[in-house]
Design a protein around this motif. Structure first.
Motif, PDB file in Angstrom:
ATOM      1  N   ILE A 101       0.823  -1.211   0.000  1.00 20.01           N
ATOM      2  CA  ILE A 101       0.000   0.000   0.000  1.00 20.01           C
ATOM      3  C   ILE A 101       0.854   1.255   0.000  1.00 20.01           C
ATOM      4  O   ILE A 101       2.027   1.253   0.350  1.00 20.01           O
ATOM      5  CB  ILE A 101      -0.935   0.058   1.230  1.00 20.01           C
ATOM      6  CG1 ILE A 101      -0.088   0.155   2.517  1.00 20.01           C
ATOM      7  CG2 ILE A 101      -1.884  -1.111   1.284  1.00 20.01           C
ATOM      8  CD1 ILE A 101      -0.870   0.652   3.707  1.00 20.01           C
ATOM      9  N   SER A 102       0.229   2.359  -0.370  1.00 18.05           N
ATOM     10  CA  SER A 102       0.710   3.705  -0.075  1.00 18.05           C
ATOM     11  C   SER A 102      -0.431   4.405   0.647  1.00 18.05           C
ATOM     12  O   SER A 102      -1.579   3.941   0.622  1.00 18.05           O
ATOM     13  CB  SER A 102       1.062   4.465  -1.352  1.00 18.05           C
ATOM     14  OG  SER A 102      -0.109   4.713  -2.111  1.00 18.05           O
TER      15      SER A 102
ATOM     16  N   GLY B 128      -1.600  -8.307   6.861  1.00 20.00           N
ATOM     17  CA  GLY B 128      -0.435  -7.441   6.923  1.00 20.00           C
ATOM     18  C   GLY B 128      -0.440  -6.384   5.839  1.00 20.00           C
ATOM     19  O   GLY B 128      -1.065  -6.547   4.786  1.00 20.00           O
ATOM     20  N   LEU B 129       0.279  -5.282   6.100  1.00 17.86           N
ATOM     21  CA  LEU B 129       0.422  -4.198   5.134  1.00 17.86           C
ATOM     22  C   LEU B 129       1.902  -3.989   4.848  1.00 17.86           C
ATOM     23  O   LEU B 129       2.697  -3.783   5.772  1.00 17.86           O
ATOM     24  CB  LEU B 129      -0.185  -2.903   5.682  1.00 17.86           C
ATOM     25  CG  LEU B 129      -1.682  -2.930   5.990  1.00 17.86           C
ATOM     26  CD1 LEU B 129      -2.114  -1.598   6.604  1.00 17.86           C
ATOM     27  CD2 LEU B 129      -2.489  -3.218   4.729  1.00 17.86           C
ATOM     28  N   ARG B 130       2.253  -4.051   3.575  1.00 18.86           N
ATOM     29  CA  ARG B 130       3.622  -3.773   3.167  1.00 18.86           C
ATOM     30  C   ARG B 130       3.695  -2.288   2.822  1.00 18.86           C
ATOM     31  O   ARG B 130       3.065  -1.817   1.872  1.00 18.86           O
ATOM     32  CB  ARG B 130       4.002  -4.641   1.970  1.00 18.86           C
ATOM     33  CG  ARG B 130       5.514  -4.803   1.791  1.00 18.86           C
ATOM     34  CD  ARG B 130       6.062  -3.839   0.796  1.00 18.86           C
ATOM     35  NE  ARG B 130       7.422  -4.179   0.422  1.00 18.86           N
ATOM     36  CZ  ARG B 130       8.126  -3.581  -0.506  1.00 18.86           C
ATOM     37  NH1 ARG B 130       7.608  -2.577  -1.201  1.00 18.86           N
ATOM     38  NH2 ARG B 130       9.351  -3.934  -0.767  1.00 18.86           N
ATOM     39  N   MET B 131       4.426  -1.524   3.628  1.00 23.02           N
ATOM     40  CA  MET B 131       4.409  -0.062   3.546  1.00 23.02           C
ATOM     41  C   MET B 131       5.282   0.447   2.417  1.00 23.02           C
ATOM     42  O   MET B 131       6.477   0.136   2.349  1.00 23.02           O
ATOM     43  CB  MET B 131       4.878   0.535   4.868  1.00 23.02           C
ATOM     44  CG  MET B 131       4.056   0.085   6.066  1.00 23.02           C
ATOM     45  SD  MET B 131       2.351   0.632   5.942  1.00 23.02           S
ATOM     46  CE  MET B 131       1.695   0.132   7.537  1.00 23.02           C
ATOM     47  N   ASP B 132       4.679   1.265   1.577  1.00 20.38           N
ATOM     48  CA  ASP B 132       5.428   1.886   0.490  1.00 20.38           C
ATOM     49  C   ASP B 132       5.563   3.377   0.787  1.00 20.38           C
ATOM     50  O   ASP B 132       5.610   3.788   1.941  1.00 20.38           O
ATOM     51  CB  ASP B 132       4.729   1.612  -0.840  1.00 20.38           C
ATOM     52  CG  ASP B 132       5.705   1.581  -2.016  1.00 20.38           C
ATOM     53  OD1 ASP B 132       6.746   2.241  -1.927  1.00 20.38           O
ATOM     54  OD2 ASP B 132       5.406   0.909  -3.013  1.00 20.38           O
ATOM     55  N   TYR B 133       5.586   4.209  -0.227  1.00 24.46           N
ATOM     56  CA  TYR B 133       5.862   5.630  -0.069  1.00 24.46           C
ATOM     57  C   TYR B 133       4.682   6.362   0.580  1.00 24.46           C
ATOM     58  O   TYR B 133       3.566   5.866   0.653  1.00 24.46           O
ATOM     59  CB  TYR B 133       6.194   6.251  -1.427  1.00 24.46           C
ATOM     60  CG  TYR B 133       5.199   5.952  -2.511  1.00 24.46           C
ATOM     61  CD1 TYR B 133       4.080   6.746  -2.697  1.00 24.46           C
ATOM     62  CD2 TYR B 133       5.378   4.849  -3.352  1.00 24.46           C
ATOM     63  CE1 TYR B 133       3.158   6.473  -3.687  1.00 24.46           C
ATOM     64  CE2 TYR B 133       4.454   4.552  -4.355  1.00 24.46           C
ATOM     65  CZ  TYR B 133       3.347   5.375  -4.511  1.00 24.46           C
ATOM     66  OH  TYR B 133       2.438   5.091  -5.489  1.00 24.46           O
TER      67      TYR B 133
ATOM     68  N   LEU C 142       8.059  -3.868   6.009  1.00 19.92           N
ATOM     69  CA  LEU C 142       8.877  -2.729   5.628  1.00 19.92           C
ATOM     70  C   LEU C 142       9.612  -3.038   4.329  1.00 19.92           C
ATOM     71  O   LEU C 142       9.792  -4.201   3.959  1.00 19.92           O
ATOM     72  CB  LEU C 142       9.898  -2.418   6.728  1.00 19.92           C
ATOM     73  CG  LEU C 142       9.347  -2.051   8.108  1.00 19.92           C
ATOM     74  CD1 LEU C 142      10.506  -1.875   9.100  1.00 19.92           C
ATOM     75  CD2 LEU C 142       8.505  -0.786   8.050  1.00 19.92           C
ATOM     76  N   ASN C 143      10.060  -1.997   3.639  1.00 19.92           N
ATOM     77  CA  ASN C 143      10.836  -2.175   2.421  1.00 19.92           C
ATOM     78  C   ASN C 143      12.259  -2.583   2.809  1.00 19.92           C
ATOM     79  O   ASN C 143      13.034  -1.775   3.337  1.00 19.92           O
ATOM     80  CB  ASN C 143      10.853  -0.879   1.604  1.00 19.92           C
ATOM     81  CG  ASN C 143      11.496  -1.078   0.247  1.00 19.92           C
ATOM     82  OD1 ASN C 143      12.482  -1.793   0.103  1.00 19.92           O
ATOM     83  ND2 ASN C 143      10.946  -0.430  -0.763  1.00 19.92           N
ATOM     84  N   ALA C 144      12.601  -3.841   2.572  1.00 17.56           N
ATOM     85  CA  ALA C 144      13.883  -4.383   3.029  1.00 17.56           C
ATOM     86  C   ALA C 144      15.076  -3.676   2.409  1.00 17.56           C
ATOM     87  O   ALA C 144      16.121  -3.534   3.045  1.00 17.56           O
ATOM     88  CB  ALA C 144      13.953  -5.877   2.713  1.00 17.56           C
ATOM     89  N   SER C 145      14.938  -3.234   1.173  1.00 17.93           N
ATOM     90  CA  SER C 145      16.074  -2.646   0.471  1.00 17.93           C
ATOM     91  C   SER C 145      16.369  -1.218   0.918  1.00 17.93           C
ATOM     92  O   SER C 145      17.490  -0.740   0.759  1.00 17.93           O
ATOM     93  CB  SER C 145      15.831  -2.666  -1.035  1.00 17.93           C
ATOM     94  OG  SER C 145      15.719  -3.994  -1.505  1.00 17.93           O
ATOM     95  N   THR C 146      15.366  -0.532   1.464  1.00 21.15           N
ATOM     96  CA  THR C 146      15.551   0.891   1.771  1.00 21.15           C
ATOM     97  C   THR C 146      15.514   1.219   3.261  1.00 21.15           C
ATOM     98  O   THR C 146      15.866   2.331   3.643  1.00 21.15           O
ATOM     99  CB  THR C 146      14.483   1.739   1.056  1.00 21.15           C
ATOM    100  OG1 THR C 146      13.178   1.346   1.511  1.00 21.15           O
ATOM    101  CG2 THR C 146      14.573   1.561  -0.449  1.00 21.15           C
ATOM    102  N   VAL C 147      15.070   0.301   4.115  1.00 24.55           N
ATOM    103  CA  VAL C 147      15.002   0.594   5.543  1.00 24.55           C
ATOM    104  C   VAL C 147      16.413   0.841   6.088  1.00 24.55           C
ATOM    105  O   VAL C 147      17.382   0.182   5.690  1.00 24.55           O
ATOM    106  CB  VAL C 147      14.298  -0.544   6.316  1.00 24.55           C
ATOM    107  CG1 VAL C 147      15.092  -1.844   6.258  1.00 24.55           C
ATOM    108  CG2 VAL C 147      14.033  -0.130   7.757  1.00 24.55           C
TER     109      VAL C 147
END
Length: 354
Positions: free
Chosen positions: A67-68, A92-97, A115-120
């Motif tokens: 989601i955003s 669950g919610l996968r948080m985007d921008y 959470l975004n694994a690549s950017t956290v």
């Protein structure tokens, strides 16, 4: 853990429901979807999400939705009413921008968070702690990459996952499908670029065994029946299913069946730990040729007490009059050779078994 992806651009068909049910039976326990929606389709997407949530509840599967903040609002949902989402089967919610760490922390007391694994970053972790986030509800999800050449490198994925595991996160990633692909590019949806065009089963096992990934989801809409059968075999037998080509050797049937790579893992070959200690027929010299990666060999009578040893070749090796070439690993399963470590179980199957 394994999961699949279901996208909401079309109505959920009976075929999709049957596919989800089949995947559940073979060991897939999660569904990933997305609420990134066109403006005019907001109501349709919410109705389809409710239908997907109903299936997830019936099959007792997790449902993680990307989601955003903007997408939630367009669908008529809100961070202030997250129970509406859990009530329809979203777990669950996968948080985007466009979602703040404070919103994420607050939401973590109601629903699982991806959470975004690549950017956290460490700064995010400290902010989430400041806002009293419930870290027991957190997972970190890598992206999938629709455009070729943009997926992650091996080095980055290993380095990032090493840090994420030290922090204490469960790590999720994607592999491509190999039947129905997602548009508009139809170039597959892996996390790791090197995995874009290889067997999804092999890619999934590699992520778990070599990249510290805890759960793997199929990024594209479906995998084919053969790949389903590989996952089912592996989940049931705890052994790598490897199909091998018959090249005309009279010892072909002898090499079929379950094997275990020796604990003293060899550099150049995979050695079946118990092959020559079973009842071995007299092995006469037969097909003698240069050994290529993926060849299955058996030692003949000229090797004395080694007669009957079965190997899979890991690298090009010269012809040896004491070693017969009996079969070859199929092209679809060739990448699996590099995943076999000391003590790994593998089963050699006739081509077409899966």
């Amino acid at each position: 853990m394994y999961g699949l992806s279901v996208f909401l651009g079309e109505e959920l068909s009976n075929e999709t429901k049957m596919y989800i049910q089949k995947m559940k039976k073979i060991g897939f326990n999660g569904i990933f979807s997305s609420l990134h929606i066109p403006e005019e389709d907001a109501t349709l997407y919410l109705d389809r999400l409710k239908a997907l949530g109903k299936i997830a509840r019936e099959e007792k599967m997790k449902l993680m939705v990307d989601i955003s903040g903007e997408a939630l609002e367009r669908a008529g949902l809100s961070f202030s009413r997250l129970k509406e989402m859990t009530d329809i089967g979203v777990t669950g919610l996968r948080m985007d921008y466009e979602i703040s760490n404070e919103q994420i922390a607050n939401a973590s007391h109601t629903i699982d968070i991806g959470l975004n694994a690549s950017t956290v970053t460490e700064i995010d972790i400290q902010e989430l702690k400041k806002y009293d986030a419930d870290f027991s509800r957190f997972e970190v999800w890598h992206n999938y990459y629709p455009r070729p050449e943009t997926g992650l490198s091996d080095r980055f994925l290993k380095e990032k996952n090493t840090w994420l595991k030290k922090v204490g996160f469960q790590v999720y990633a994607f592999v491509s499908g190999n039947e129905v692909l997602r548009g508009p590019l139809f170039e597959k949806l892996p996390t790791l670029e090197r995995h874009r065009y290889i067997n999804p089963f092999t890619a999934a096992v590699e992520l778990m065994n070599h990249f510290m990934v805890d759960a793997v989801y199929i990024g594209d809409p479906t995998i084919n029946l053969r790949t389903m059968n590989q996952f089912e075999f592996f989940n049931t037998e705890k052994s790598f299913p490897i199909e091998v080509e018959d090249i005309g050797s009279k010892y072909y049937n002898h090499i079929l069946g379950e094997h275990v790579n020796r604990q003293d893992d060899a550099r150049d070959v995979i050695r079946s730990a118990n092959a020559r200690f079973l009842k071995v027929p007299q092995i006469e010299p037969e097909i003698l040729e240069d050994r290529e990666k993926g060849d299955i060999t058996i030692d003949n009578e000229k090797y004395g007490r080694y007669m009957g040893e079965i190997q899979i070749i890991r690298k090009k090796l010269p012809k040896n009059e004491k070693i017969n070439t009996v079969a070859k690993v199929t092209a679809e399963d060739a990448a699996m050779i590099d995943l076999i470590k000391a003590g790994t179980k593998f089963t050699l199957l006739k081509r077409g078994t899966l």
